[in-house]
Design an enzyme around this catalytic site. Structure first.
Site, PDB file in Angstrom:
ATOM      1  N   GLY A  46      45.620  -3.376  40.238  1.00 28.04           N
ATOM      2  CA  GLY A  46      44.754  -2.524  39.443  1.00 28.04           C
ATOM      3  C   GLY A  46      44.559  -3.130  38.067  1.00 28.04           C
ATOM      4  CD  GLN A  51      45.709  -3.648  32.257  1.00 26.46           C
ATOM      5  OE1 GLN A  51      45.161  -3.135  33.225  1.00 26.46           O
ATOM      6  NE2 GLN A  51      46.855  -4.315  32.358  1.00 26.46           N
ATOM      7  CB  CYS A  99      51.964  -3.224  33.455  1.00 26.17           C
ATOM      8  SG  CYS A  99      50.456  -3.087  32.488  1.00 26.17           S
ATOM      9  CG  LEU A 100      48.211  -7.522  36.045  1.00 25.16           C
ATOM     10  CD1 LEU A 100      46.751  -7.671  36.447  1.00 25.16           C
ATOM     11  CD2 LEU A 100      49.062  -8.604  36.692  1.00 25.16           C
ATOM     12  CG  HIS A 141      50.134   1.593  35.900  1.00 25.19           C
ATOM     13  ND1 HIS A 141      51.403   1.126  35.637  1.00 25.19           N
ATOM     14  CD2 HIS A 141      49.277   0.684  35.341  1.00 25.19           C
ATOM     15  CE1 HIS A 141      51.309  -0.006  34.944  1.00 25.19           C
ATOM     16  NE2 HIS A 141      50.026  -0.301  34.762  1.00 25.19           N
ATOM     17  CD  GLU A 142      45.728   0.003  36.685  1.00 25.37           C
ATOM     18  OE1 GLU A 142      45.300  -0.315  35.560  1.00 25.37           O
ATOM     19  OE2 GLU A 142      46.616  -0.631  37.276  1.00 25.37           O
ATOM     20  CG  HIS A 145      46.389   0.425  31.299  1.00 21.86           C
ATOM     21  ND1 HIS A 145      47.092  -0.335  30.398  1.00 21.86           N
ATOM     22  CD2 HIS A 145      46.888   0.098  32.511  1.00 21.86           C
ATOM     23  CE1 HIS A 145      47.982  -1.087  31.044  1.00 21.86           C
ATOM     24  NE2 HIS A 145      47.882  -0.845  32.326  1.00 21.86           N
TER      25      HIS A 145
HETATM   26 NI    NI Z   1      49.054  -1.838  33.733  1.00 23.50          NI
END
Ligand code: NI
Length: 175
Positions: A46, A51, A99-100, A141-142, A145
């Site tokens: 995701g 991000q 998480c990226l 989670h997304e 953000h």
């Molecule tokens: Ni993330």
């Protein structure tokens, strides 16, 4: 086009993202393609627009098989714009997530187990889904953000935030 993913500590990850008001435009299509390209290049499941430094309420997610989460079943590839979450009940569960924007770490995060989400597609049409488990976790989670929240802020016990061994291939982290 693959974009650079912002990492924890960058103030742009802590903004409240703006709603999308124009749909089906060339820049929106390009942005969404770039988000999928960036997510795939990083083996993510995701990605949220903030991000990559775009402060809009857009998330993309989905996978068939993913090397970062080999034990998880797939989630359909989805573009979700201006998302709204409705929690069906109060049941929560813990689960490990990464998480990226938080490279090399995993956290054990408590999330709602089940939810209904609704949002708009790239053309502005509303749709909704009832989901459970990892699919529900990824969406929560997304969506965090979009509200400037990274998962470590949802963790209270330090033991619930770990460094992945492969982040230090030459060390003895497993010991
Ligand atoms: Ni993330």
């Amino acid at each position: 086009m693959i974009h650079k993913i912002l990492h924890i500590g960058d103030p742009r990850l802590h903004l409240i993202a703006d709603s999308v008001i124009e749909f089906d435009t060339p820049p929106l299509h390009t942005l969404i393609q770039d988000m999928f390209d960036t997510m795939h290049a990083a083996d993510g499941v995701g990605l949220a627009a903030p991000q990559i430094g775009i402060n809009l309420r857009i998330i993309v997610f989905g996978f068939e098989q993913n090397p970062r989460y080999p034990e998880q079943h797939g989630i359909p590839y989805t573009v979700l714009i201006n998302p709204e979450l409705n929690f069906i009940n109060t049941e929560q569960e813990e689960g490990w997530e990464g998480c990226l924007s938080v490279p090399g770490k995993r956290g054990n995060v408590t999330r709602y187990k089940q939810l209904k989400y609704r949002g708009q597609d790239v053309k502005g049409s509303w749709f909704e889904r009832d989901v459970i488990g990892f699919h529900a976790r990824v969406v929560q989670h997304e969506c965090d953000h979009l509200n400037g929240i990274l998962y470590p802020t949802r963790i209270t016990d330090p033991e619930d935030l770990i460094v992945l061994p492969q982040a230090f291939p030459d060390s003895q982290m497993e010991n």
